[in-house]
Scaffold this active site. Structure first.
Site, PDB file in Angstrom:
ATOM      1  CG  ASP A 124      -1.659   1.513   6.812  1.00 33.25           C
ATOM      2  OD1 ASP A 124      -2.168   1.392   5.678  1.00 33.25           O
ATOM      3  OD2 ASP A 124      -1.468   2.608   7.358  1.00 33.25           O
ATOM      4  CG  ASP A 184      -1.855   1.125   1.294  1.00 29.04           C
ATOM      5  OD1 ASP A 184      -2.383   1.495   0.238  1.00 29.04           O
ATOM      6  OD2 ASP A 184      -2.065   1.672   2.395  1.00 29.04           O
ATOM      7  CG  ASP A 222      -3.944  -2.171   2.821  1.00 30.40           C
ATOM      8  OD1 ASP A 222      -4.124  -2.019   1.607  1.00 30.40           O
ATOM      9  OD2 ASP A 222      -3.465  -1.285   3.558  1.00 30.40           O
TER      10      ASP A 222
END
Length: 684
Positions: free
Chosen positions: A573, A375, A577
């Site tokens: 995080d 990410d 995700d």
């Protein structure tokens, strides 16, 4: 891939734990008590000393044996029987459990070796003193006793090493203070830490240990978290900052609200993770058991064949001696230590470096990794957004009104974009009102009601999917500068926007470079716009970028990369995700992320530092290498010595004595233990 859920450790006073009061799983559910094992070793060793005097040592008569003649054989038999029954009990208990499960392994091999040696030695006493056989039969009481001593010592060393390997985590538990300054109705009173509960407010004074996990509600300070995260420096803490129980407060005094204590606290969870890591079986540990099982059948077969062959070419005494030697040599002590010691050491190193290994099998997947999907916001960037520009796109609203409404919708949200908008509204002295009927729109934004009107905060990707008109030129200008742009809409009408910039984490570049050096391709997956993603990717050197993604899009991309047999690590995080973290071979969650993401991950980075991914990869590779080395040594020792014990070199005048085999075995055990303790990881 099955994930291990984080479990909570029982609430207990970990500061008073004594290593001698601890149990260890010796396989198949057989528990060995540390104190009992230590006592068994010392008692057996003390009984062994006179036994050495009373019995022939590898066939050699000592002066003391002549003095005690003719009672030496009987005294040796009494002492040997006591050692066999008392010292050998743990191995027979373990063997019973293995045979009950129809999975003979290490304990069965040990029990078979000492059992055969004992029976043969009793036979020798009877044959020499009652049957008066010629030539006399040499008993193995000396070898039996020393073998049991070596085995007990080896298991004691193993348990001691395992407990010491976890000492870095044990020390964390000892950091917790015994009392805390609890605040009730403005009054401060000292209470026992065990009496604290979630939601309590406590005061932490300068230089004191923080009693539990929590959030600062007033005051500012700096905290030494070195024993918790491995970061050897003071960390500045302001209001709303999280603090971990066991860390040491600096010079400031602050008030905190407790969020985790006892079984909910970080330290308790780390202790539980270490305990689980020591008890759980990984694929390679199961392989070690399978190898030991094969050695059991191989040793038994070789012993029987050798007995028959030497009966034909020699005599009963020689055949029994060689068969006993084969079974004694086959004891797989080094093989049994090969993996547990490495795992214990690895788990302790991980904890001291701020890595929580929640699924140990993930470490064995590192050597197969092809891609590292990650990410952007919060992983590669700090997630500290600052509003660079906000505008109204509807004449009925001013720019400040747009910002105020967006802030009202974001009130109560901890999302980095929400925090940036709230800070901007505060800086403009706007007073947002908390929205009602607030609802998170997964992968889109959020909606809510402000002053009776329903609004939504969405991304440009949502506007494109809904074919809503907006200023494309302004968006391109802001996005190409690395900004994330959020839009305020009502009834499918775009009212305005707020553009926020983020900062790349200083450690992110090293992460990308390290991944490339290990031939792992970095891939960025983000729900942000493509232009902003490309700006970050270009600075970091990432060539594969997927932007404007929904949570299901990320999970699909993980499976897409896996479709050709590639192995994937996912680093993230956020809530969006979580599906991809669970789908990847290795899911790595940034410690500052959401609980959902952390619960879906195999590895948690406590410090939220991308460099810790590099440390994890190095630790995983070193751990796997040490396991393999130990397994090869443990199995290789048996493969070589069993044929020697069977007399394969007898035509050339070499027969391996049982005592020599025991000495070689103990040497092999020491090598395995030393090799495990040399495991280390460099600071990234």
């Amino acid at each position: 891939m099955k994930k291990m859920a984080m479990t909570k450790a029982p609430a207990k006073d970990m500061s008073n734990m004594d290593m001698h009061d601890m149990d260890m799983d010796m396989g198949n559910g057989q528990m060995m008590h540390m104190g009992n094992l230590k006592r068994k070793f010392w008692v057996s060793l003390i009984l062994t000393l006179p036994l050495i005097i009373m019995s022939p040592m590898m066939g050699m008569q000592l002066p003391f044996q002549l003095i005690f003649h003719p009672w030496t054989d009987y005294l040796a038999a009494i002492l040997g029987t006591a050692i066999f029954i008392y010292g050998g009990q743990p191995f027979f208990s373990g063997a019973k459990a293995e045979l009950a499960n129809r999975k003979p392994a290490m304990m069965t091999l040990i029990a078979m070796g000492i059992g055969v040696a004992f029976v043969y030695s009793i036979y020798a006493v009877v044959a020499n003193n009652w049957l008066q056989v010629t030539p006399p039969v040499t008993d193995f009481f000396w070898e039996l006793a020393t073998l049991i001593d070596i085995m007990l010592l080896g298991h004691w060393i193993e348990m001691n090493t395992v407990m010491n390997a976890g000492s870095a985590v044990d020390n964390l538990a000892k950091l917790l203070p015994s009392s805390a300054h609890k605040i009730v109705a403005g009054q401060v009173s000292d209470v026992d830490v065990a009496a604290l509960t979630t939601g309590d407010h406590v005061q932490v004074r300068a230089g004191e240990k923080i009693p539990a996990d929590g959030v600062i509600v007033s005051g500012a300070t700096s905290v030494n978290e070195a024993m918790v995260t491995g970061e050897a420096r003071l960390v500045e803490k302001q209001v709303d900052a999280q603090v971990v129980g066991g860390s040491v407060n600096g010079e400031g005094t602050f008030e905190m609200r407790i969020t985790g204590t006892g079984e909910d606290g970080y330290l308790a969870q780390v202790m539980k993770l270490v305990s689980d890591a020591q008890a759980a079986k990984s694929a390679q540990e199961n392989m070690a058991d399978r190898v030991a099982g094969l050695l059991f059948y191989a040793a038994l077969t070789v012993a029987i064949v050798a007995f028959i062959v030497w009966m034909l070419v020699g005599n009963l005494a020689l055949a029994l001696s060689i068969a006993v030697t084969v079974l004694v040599i086959a004891c797989p002590h080094a093989l049994g230590l090969a993996v547990p010691l490495v795992v214990a050491r690895s788990t302790a190193i991980a904890a001291s470096h701020g890595l929580l290994i929640r699924n140990r099998d993930a470490m064995e997947q590192v050597k197969k990794l092809n891609y590292a999907l990650m990410d952007k916001t919060g992983t590669l960037t700090a997630g500290n957004f600052k509003v660079a520009e906000y505008q109204s796109l509807d004449s009925a609203y001013t720019a400040d009104q747009v910002l105020s409404i967006m802030a009202s919708l974001e009130t109560g949200s901890s999302h980095p974009l929400a925090v940036g908008i709230l800070k901007a509204a505060k800086a403009q002295e706007l007073t947002p009102v908390e929205a009602t009927d607030s609802e998170q729109l997964t992968g889109v934004g959020l909606s809510g009601t402000v002053a009776g009107q329903t609004y939504q905060v969405v991304s440009a990707a949502y506007l494109d999917r809904q074919k809503l008109a907006y200023d494309q030129a302004a968006f391109n200008r802001l996005a190409s500068a690395g900004n994330s742009v959020s839009y305020l809409i009502q009834d499918q009408q775009v009212l305005g926007y707020a553009a926020q910039g983020d900062q790349i984490k200083p450690e992110a570049k090293n992460l990308i470079d390290s991944l490339k050096a290990q031939h792992i391709t970095p891939v960025m997956l983000t729900g942000d716009n493509a232009q902003s993603a490309q700006v970050v990717a270009k600075q970091l050197g990432i060539t594969e970028v997927h932007a404007s993604l929904l949570p299901e899009d990320k999970a699909k991309l993980v499976k897409q990369y896996q479709s050709d047999g590639s192995h994937v690590m996912m680093i993230g995080d956020g809530v969006n995700d979580a599906p991809s973290l669970a789908s990847a071979e290795i899911g790595v969650a940034i410690g500052s992320g959401t609980d959902v993401a952390i619960d879906s991950a195999d590895v948690v980075l406590v410090k939220s530092n991308p460099n810790d991914v590099v440390e994890f990869l190095e630790l995983a590779r070193n751990t796997t290498r040490k396991m393999t080395q130990n397994l090869w040594w443990g199995a290789g020792y048996n493969v070589i010595t069993i044929p020697l014990a069977a007399g394969i070199l007898a035509p050339w005048g070499f027969l391996l004595n049982p005592m020599v085999g025991a000495v070689v075995m103990s040497f092999s055990t020491v090598i395995v233990a030393i090799n495990a303790m040399t495991l280390h990881v460099k600071k990234a």
